[in-house]
Design a protein around this motif. Structure first.
Motif, short mmCIF file in Angstrom:
data_model
loop_
_atom_site.label_atom_id
_atom_site.label_comp_id
_atom_site.label_asym_id
_atom_site.label_seq_id
_atom_site.Cartn_x
_atom_site.Cartn_y
_atom_site.Cartn_z
N ASN A 52 0.78 -1.36 0.04
CA ASN A 52 0.07 0.23 0.18
C ASN A 52 0.85 1.21 0.02
O ASN A 52 0.46 2.38 -0.02
CB ASN A 52 -0.94 -0.39 1.15
CG ASN A 52 -1.94 -1.40 1.45
OD1 ASN A 52 -2.73 -1.28 0.16
ND2 ASN A 52 -2.36 -1.54 2.21
N GLU A 53 2.09 1.07 -0.49
CA GLU A 53 3.19 2.10 0.01
C GLU A 53 3.32 2.47 -1.01
O GLU A 53 4.28 1.74 -2.26
CB GLU A 53 3.74 1.90 0.94
CG GLU A 53 3.17 2.17 2.56
CD GLU A 53 3.96 2.41 3.78
OE1 GLU A 53 5.29 2.40 3.17
OE2 GLU A 53 3.85 1.76 4.81
N TYR A 54 4.32 3.52 -1.58
CA TYR A 54 5.35 3.59 -2.82
C TYR A 54 7.22 3.92 -2.21
O TYR A 54 6.94 4.84 -1.23
CB TYR A 54 5.08 4.98 -3.81
CG TYR A 54 3.98 4.63 -4.37
CD1 TYR A 54 4.34 4.41 -5.63
CD2 TYR A 54 2.72 4.82 -4.04
CE1 TYR A 54 2.85 4.10 -6.49
CE2 TYR A 54 1.17 4.20 -4.86
CZ TYR A 54 1.73 4.14 -6.45
OH TYR A 54 0.71 3.33 -6.80
N THR A 55 7.92 3.02 -3.18
CA THR A 55 8.98 3.53 -1.85
C THR A 55 9.29 4.19 -3.50
O THR A 55 10.18 3.46 -4.68
CB THR A 55 9.67 1.75 -2.05
OG1 THR A 55 8.95 1.62 -0.94
CG2 THR A 55 11.38 2.66 -1.59
N GLU A 56 10.89 5.04 -3.63
CA GLU A 56 11.33 5.80 -4.06
C GLU A 56 12.43 5.41 -3.87
O GLU A 56 13.67 4.96 -3.39
CB GLU A 56 11.59 7.55 -4.06
CG GLU A 56 12.89 8.03 -4.63
CD GLU A 56 12.69 9.67 -4.07
OE1 GLU A 56 11.83 10.48 -4.58
OE2 GLU A 56 13.96 9.55 -4.22
N MET A 57 13.12 4.85 -5.84
CA MET A 57 14.01 4.05 -6.55
C MET A 57 14.99 4.83 -7.39
O MET A 57 15.04 5.77 -8.46
CB MET A 57 13.87 2.59 -6.52
CG MET A 57 13.10 2.27 -5.88
SD MET A 57 12.09 0.61 -6.35
CE MET A 57 13.77 -0.51 -6.56
N THR A 58 16.76 4.82 -7.43
CA THR A 58 17.40 5.48 -8.07
C THR A 58 17.57 4.97 -9.07
O THR A 58 18.13 3.31 -8.65
CB THR A 58 18.14 6.15 -7.73
OG1 THR A 58 17.46 7.18 -6.46
CG2 THR A 58 18.72 7.38 -8.92
#
Length: 67
Positions: A52-58
């Motif tokens: 249910n969450e979003y994770t920032e990835m690079t």
């Protein structure tokens, strides 16, 4: 087998930044990529859903040369 998949991007990732430029629309995305040249290293930031969450990835990608 796409270059994006090889770089680590996945279907459903939301691109929020390319080479320090904020992406808020498809027009932003198209403009930013239109200004870049082939074989240029770009840092791409995405949001990826995890439950249910979003994770920032690079990711660092090398832009392919235009044919």
């Amino acid at each position: 087998d796409s270059p994006a998949l090889k770089a680590g991007l996945q279907k459903g990732d939301i691109i929020v930044e390319i080479a320090g430029n904020t992406v808020e629309s498809y027009a932003d995305y198209a403009t930013i990529f239109g200004q870049k040249k082939g074989n240029q290293l770009l840092e791409i930031k995405v949001l990826r859903q995890a439950g249910n969450e979003y994770t920032e990835m690079t990711f660092n990608i090398i832009l392919g040369a235009a044919n």
